[in-house]
Design a protein around this motif. Structure first.
Motif: not given
Ligand code: TRP
Ligand code: ZN
Length: 878
Positions: A125, A269, A386
């Motif tokens: 992600e 996740e 968030y």
């Molecule tokens: N989806 C992850 C969370 O909030 C966020 C995240 C983790 C993320 N690592 C990342 C987003 C690297 C961007 C880049 O739980």
């Protein structure tokens, strides 16, 4: 660098994909410098897409070493570093096979496949999968993944993938072995993950409400399973809670959590294979504070809850990010509130919201919960998406009521399971469940900025009425000169002069609707509204925005005496705390204006607050913590001199410390807990209260404070008390401080997470010498720009040090600007995050403003900037 560099992506340009991927089969041969990935994609034209469109697969710094379509080789030159395009693919289902080779050891961005310590891990992600193989890297392409991983047995005895394990064993005739993982749940590629390495597991099992037996494991560096127990416990509690509260059960036979020490964010996740920054996994009483334990509980829950809100229902495009993040933060807040004290959790969350999100919303980086364009999506994993996103979900619940909210959420889970959804899909469920039109409410997703709600109170003793004139105003934010009124739910109650709750009656004129009366919520949906309470006893006080029912700044004309009544008696604990914060904030701001702040008249009110610590220490600790310097600067609003804010705040802290010395000494003297440390809410509350008392006492009497803190530092049997003592000492210049810092480092030099605290604390010292200290620490053997946690600890903390980052001579700005440029070539995401330190530069007085602008321009003019830093620098200069 990324493929989309330079060209912003717009929400309004969304088109459905022209090709769908029904199944992906990956065969990954792990190697430290040359990992080979064979990908087999089962593709077909999307009936809803453009017939005959070219097939474009995303790539980022890739090359193909083999390529074929339905078994027939294709020209390798079709695969460019930033993407693979096939001009005229078949108009039916077909199979594409691609082989790529990547170097995980050279991957310093920590996106895609990389090495952390001796392990291989991935972060996909938002757009990291395209750094592993060519793929339609967008969240609305869902596919079933099967992953075969192979590695030298010695190099990576543990091989983990998404879903459940299918098969594993040696590769005959070699020193290699393999494992096959299958995830039956279709998912976008950002949820893909693999891990390989030498790792130890803490194992457990969980049986779901549906009778499914789940094998759980928390994987850590060899020898550290003793620090994984709390994470495992938090995981099991999260799983049970999601069944009980939201009816959501886990859907695989395996759930793995892996802790790594090099990670750009908190955790991720990935389906069935969550990967964590080890900061949010590892804990022991000697090494982790109560705050660390609380953070682990929250992040473990957050990532687990994503299994439904994020994975089973994902996002159509990255503009919908808050659909999963805001909702999942809402869920983890609820979980922590249920596990601990709801009121204290709410206070802590609002404190963080004000410090981080309000600051963002008040400056050049302001953006809506659903942004409408981006250059680098990584820049939008923000407090707005968030935390404000979570507040918006909370407002939906307040407005439609708990029952309709629960029905709407179940509808969402049923209707959108297995799909990539939008904010409209989500809101539609609550509109349907409640029969309410949420069109105006949806502005919370599209308009940036924190609304200011001003309340003017009119009392008529003779007519026995209390009239509130409420209005809302939202300042322009970049790209949004004009704002439309929001729907603002204002939870309220009436409090008598004696502090007792009073019944609420309104009349025909300026009355409340039946629904508003029943819910105890005023809905402010126009620019202004008048509300009149009738049959009101003289002296009745309105208690507004209870529980912080909307993310707004409430400007009240309440007299100090009324605020003191609220802080002492309001039945709403949040408003008791917030009334105290308002009183303190006024006092400090008065001091900034040059009036000698004399809190003497408040002695009894705060002494009473200290006494409440006997029954609710965690709450009392929050009352004793003054509003932050950033919050105060925002209250001033312009031409801020941060040194004046700091000095005025310290004067109030010192006065309170002197006024309450007897009470505070008693709290501190009550001493450490008998018996061993336990990270539970009750124990954490007692420690927080004692340490808040120590801090305030030291502000009033530094000599005594230093003595008590030195004693606590030496005798503490847990990190919470030891570090709190060191924090108190850190504010008192001299030998004692330096000695304690040296001893702390010597004792914990082999514990990276504790060394991070040591760096962070020093960067937070509000003294002129801190800039030089931070420069010196950047040359410390333990410092490295390659480790995100180190960078966040030292430079992130420095960026939050209001007086020193905003030094009058500009040296704080220059230090961060240089660090951003030094980091950018290595890790653009981390570099861009550090730039966030500049989010409030326009609040400063002209001299500092000019220096901040110069520093920002020096970043913007840097050579070969990443899209991430480029975007943050140019937005900061708006
Ligand atoms: N989806 C992850 C969370 O909030 C966020 C995240 C983790 C993320 N690592 C990342 C987003 C690297 C961007 C880049 O739980
Ligand atoms: Zn998340």
């Amino acid at each position: 660098m990324r493929s989309d560099q330079g060209q912003p992506v717009r929400l309004s340009d969304y088109r459905v994909p022209d090709y769908l991927v029904d199944a992906v089969s990956l065969d990954i041969a792990l190697h430290r410098t040359a990992t080979r990935i064979r990908s087999t994609l089962r593709l077909r034209p999307n009936p809803a897409g453009v017939a005959g469109a070219p097939l474009h697969l995303d790539g980022d710094e890739l090359a193909a070493t083999a390529l074929s379509l339905d078994g027939a080789p294709l020209d390798l030159a079709l695969a460019a570093p930033d993407g693979l395009t096939i001009a005229a693919p078949p108009a039916r289902a077909f199979t594409l096979e691609v082989e790529t080779v990547v170097d995980p050891s050279a991957n310093t961005q920590l996106m895609g496949l990389y090495r952390s310590g001796s392990a291989y891990c991935t972060q996909c992600e938002a757009e990291g999968f395209r750094r592993i193989t060519y793929y339609p890297d967008r969240p609305d392409v869902l596919s079933v993944f099967t992953t075969r991983i192979e590695a030298e047995l010695r190099d990576a005895p543990v091989l983990l993938g998404n879903g459940d394990p299918v098969e594993a064993g040696p590769v005959p005739g070699t020193d290699r072995h393999f494992a096959v993982w299958h995830d039956p749940h279709p998912k976008p590629c950002y949820l893909f993950a693999v891990v390989g390495g030498r790792l130890d597991a803490l194992r457990d099992t969980f049986t779901t409400s549906e009778g499914r037996r789940v094998d759980l494991a928390v994987w850590v560096e060899p020898g550290k399973t003793g620090q994984a127990g709390y994470a495992m416990d938090a995981l099991k509690r999260s799983m049970r809670w999601d069944e009980e509260v939201f009816g959501r059960a886990y859907d695989l036979g395996t759930f793995n959590v892996v802790a790594v020490s090099d990670f750009n964010m908190g955790a991720m996740e990935n389906k069935g294979l969550n990967i964590f920054n080890d900061k949010y996994v590892l804990a022991s009483p000697e090494l982790a504070t109560d705050a660390d334990y609380a953070g682990i509980e929250t992040v473990i829950a957050h990532e687990y809850f994503h299994n439904w809100t994020g994975n089973r229902i994902t996002c159509r495009d990255w503009f919908q990010l808050s659909l999963k993040e805001g909702l999942t933060v809402f869920r983890d807040h609820e979980f922590s509130a249920d596990q601990r004290s709801r009121a204290v959790k709410r206070i802590a969350d609002v404190r963080a919201l004000r410090a981080r999100q309000f600051a963002e919303d008040a400056g050049p980086l302001a953006h809506s919960v659903r942004p409408d364009s981006y250059s680098a999506i990584d820049n939008f994993y923000t407090a707005t998406v968030y935390e404000k996103g979570a507040e918006v979900v909370g407002m939906v619940r307040t407005l439609v009521g708990r029952d309709a909210f629960a029905r709407g959420l179940q509808l969402y889970f049923e209707r959108f399971d297995g799909t990539a959804a939008t904010v409209e899909d989500f809101l539609g469920c609550f509109a349907e469940a409640s029969g309410r039109d949420l069109a105006q409410f949806s502005r919370w997703y599209g308009q940036a900025g924190t609304p200011r709600v001003t309340v003017r109170t009119r009392r008529d003793a003779e007519a026995r009425t209390l009239t509130l004139d409420l209005d809302q105003h939202t300042d322009p934010t970049p790209g949004q000169p004009e704002k439309w009124p929001f729907v603002i739910p204002i939870s309220f109650g009436l409090v008598g002069p004696d502090g007792a709750a009073r019944p609420v009656r309104t009349g025909e004129r300026h009355g409340l609707s039946d629904a508003e009366l029943a819910q105890g919520v005023i809905e402010l949906d126009a620019p202004a509204r008048t509300v009149r309470f009738e049959d009101v006893e003289p002296g009745t006080i309105p208690s507004l925005l209870r529980g912080f029912s909307a993310p707004v700044r409430l400007v009240t004309d309440a007299a100090e005496a009324d605020l003191v009544t609220l802080m002492t008696h309001d039945s709403d604990p949040f408003n008791r705390w917030d009334a105290a914060q308002t009183v303190l904030s006024r006092l400090i701001l008065d001091g900034v204006r040059g009036n000698a702040a004399d809190p003497g008249r408040l002695r009894e009110a705060f002494a009473a607050a200290v006494r409440t610590g006997a029954s609710d220490p965690a709450f009392a600790a929050q009352v004793l913590a003054l509003p932050g310097e950033g919050d105060l600067a925002r209250e001033i609003g312009r031409d801020v001199d941060p040194d004046a804010v700091h000095a005025a705040r310290e004067r109030v802290r010192a006065s309170l410390g002197v006024l309450l010395a007897a009470e505070l000494r008693a709290v501190v003297a009550a001493g450490a807990d008998a018996g061993p440390y336990a990270p539970d809410a009750a124990g954490a509350g007692r420690r927080a209260f004692r340490n808040a008392a120590l801090s305030l006492l030291a502000a009033g009497d530094p000599a005594l404070g230093a003595e008590l803190a030195a004693d606590q530092f030496d005798r503490a049997d847990n990190m919470t008390d030891r570090f709190a003592a060191l924090a108190v000492l850190s504010l008192i210049p001299g030998e004692a401080r330096e000695g304690a810092l040296d001893r702390f480092y010597a004792r914990y030099r082999d514990e990276p997470l504790v060394v991070d605290k040591w760096f962070g604390l020093q960067a937070s010292i509000p003294e002129g010498a801190t800039v030089e200290r931070v420069r010196r620490l950047m040359g410390h053997p333990a410092f490295s720009l390659a480790v995100p946690n180190r960078v966040y600890a030292l430079l992130g903390a420095f960026g939050g040090n209001i007086t020193q980052f905003n030094r009058r001579d500009g040296s704080g700005y220059r230090l961060v600007a240089e660090a951003v440029l030094a980091l950018d070539g290595r890790n653009p995401q981390v570099a861009a995050r550090m730039l966030g330190a500049f989010r409030s530069w326009r609040l400063m007085e002209p001299g500092r403003r000019a220096l901040a602008e110069t520093a920002l321009k020096s970043i913007a003019a840097g050579p070969a900037l990443s899209a991430d830093v480029q975007e943050m620098a140019s937005r900061s200069l708006r």
